[in-house]
Design an enzyme around this catalytic site. Sequence first.
Site, mmCIF file in Angstrom:
data_model
loop_
_atom_site.group_PDB
_atom_site.id
_atom_site.type_symbol
_atom_site.label_atom_id
_atom_site.label_comp_id
_atom_site.label_asym_id
_atom_site.label_seq_id
_atom_site.Cartn_x
_atom_site.Cartn_y
_atom_site.Cartn_z
ATOM 1 C CG ASP A 38 -2.140 0.938 1.000
ATOM 2 O OD1 ASP A 38 -2.556 1.093 -0.173
ATOM 3 O OD2 ASP A 38 -2.624 1.526 1.982
ATOM 4 C CG MET A 171 5.283 13.947 -0.830
ATOM 5 S SD MET A 171 6.111 13.907 0.783
ATOM 6 C CE MET A 171 6.198 15.652 1.191
ATOM 7 C CB SER A 479 20.526 -53.259 9.720
ATOM 8 O OG SER A 479 20.677 -51.864 9.627
ATOM 9 C CB SER A 546 18.301 -42.831 2.393
ATOM 10 O OG SER A 546 17.768 -44.100 2.118
#
Length: 639
Positions: A38, A171, A479, A546
């Site tokens: 804005d 302004m 594993s 992973s």
Amino acid sequence: MIDPAYATDALIAEDIEAYLAGHEAKSMLRFITCGSVDDGKSTLIGRLLYDSKMIFEDQLASLTADSKAVGTRGGEIDFALLVDGLAAEREQGITIDVAYRFFATEKRKFIVADTPGHEQYTRNMVTGASTADLAVILIDARKGVLTQTRRHSTLVHLLGIRQIVLAVNKMDLVDYDQGAFDAIVADYRGFAQAIGIEDFTAIPISGVAGDNITGASANTPWYAGPSLIGHLEEVPVEADRLAAAPFRMAVQWVNRPNLDFRGFSGLIASGRVRPGDAVRVLPSGKTSSIERIVTMGGDLDEAVAGQSVTITLADEIDCSRGDVICAADMPLEVADQFEATLVWMAEESMFPGRPYLMKISAVTVPASITEPKYEIDVNTQAHLPSKCLGLNAIGVVNLSTDRAIPFAPYAESADLGGFILIDRLTNATVGAGMIHFALRRAHNIHWQAIDIDREAHARQKNQRPRLLWFTGLSGSGKSTIANLVEKKLHALGRHSFLLDGDNVRHGLNRDLGFTDADRVENIRRVGEVAKLMTDAGLIVLTAFISPFRAEREMVRRMLPEGEFVEIFIDTPLEVAEARDVKGLYAKARAGKLANFTGIDSPYEAPETPDIRIDTTRMSPEDAAEAIVDNVLDAWSPVI
């Protein structure tokens, strides 16, 4: 006699042709408007289009009707509606996407990009700024310098935009108070100097009222500087600087319409070139000279930066898409490791070691972030330690590519020094960067030639090297099954080695934790070790969770086609948790173990694994037997 009507038509045609020729000869300035939400960016662009008479009558009528519908103050035209094209933008009164608009004055042509002010759309702002010569940074005179003002100024500076206009807008809402204007300019100057912005032009404006847009305003008698349009018409454009630089052109297309013609097409990034000029093709370094400069309108005696041309060379040398043709006596640097500023544009964080695609100029190469050096705090400019970058974060990183590429520092050439990073799985753009320089190691480290290669090692062991990559949740049985597979391989006389996740963390990866960033680095290191072992001719087995597809794909790409075998140990979470032989799930459920896969950290299951093992239907022994039987032919002796 000449028909008067014909004469009039001929004169009109001449006038139109002369006008178009004059319009074509005008220089082009690309600029962006940016700032906080804005601050009046869209309104300012709408005013510029209106004042430059770039609005058709039907557009003006529609704009007037739309302005009444949204209830602007005093029934004034809402110029922002000219630019805010998305329904969501009009509903929320903000800019979301980047809107590009064209307008022209007697002196110059302009392309302006209206960029979003919201922090969440910072990536859109970077897109708009990437081709700009100048930035208009708007500040609401009532609010002063805000966080987003600093963020956009930092990005503008990092993107190499050196022409900056500080437009203190609205302004009229502070009664054109000079004190308010001076205070904002002083505040911004202190910040600008801290980030390296050496100069800027400050202009008090009102986009709604038109003060100091096209001419001096009677409401600001205390301001003696140029109007916004007056300043935009006079600033030097980037094309002038690029035309004076050494010749460089990235090859976008090898033009081969027939056997008698072979040209190299592309956009000249910098410099100028003439037939007979000596050139060098990078990265090969081969030299030749320009034979012809070909365009649709015929051959040229000279071409300059910004022109798209086809170049033919006097010699038959290897040159393909992505190569760069440059002046022979002032060649580009070639490297595969760089320091760069990176703006992260994805919801998912950037992780070092993760593989991406890097698109720079006309070439796309695999790349990864090797080391995030620091993140930049846009408010304080402090350098913050960081292992990864989140959405809209800005950082300085080291990155590497899989092969050497020609480049120029971004400060010299946005075309040859700017890049994007692309996610390899989704093809989404995840980051935009600017190269600073090549790292010294890129020039000091070279591949050493060796006589005993991976084929020789494989022949010695009489087997084909393979990487059997076991992936699955904790407790899935990775594993256990991997260990049984290796026992069977050993019994068959195969040379193998098992890399287990827990075992590796006792040594090689003992410095890594279990954050997403550390998991990525964990797999990268294991992948590099596994690659070295396959180079030695071994059959390597790895048992790691992973969890991310990107890292598993990264390891696959490290190896020759067919050597990576992804084995998904498919065990439902409830089954893996019921086993819980290490008690890890219980700790994670109790909040005593953070970043545990399956509980508070994701697991991305393989979509198309090479082998899938359902442990709810198969014992570990049967699974190991099935794996060996499935891929036994891949290990046939080397002939």
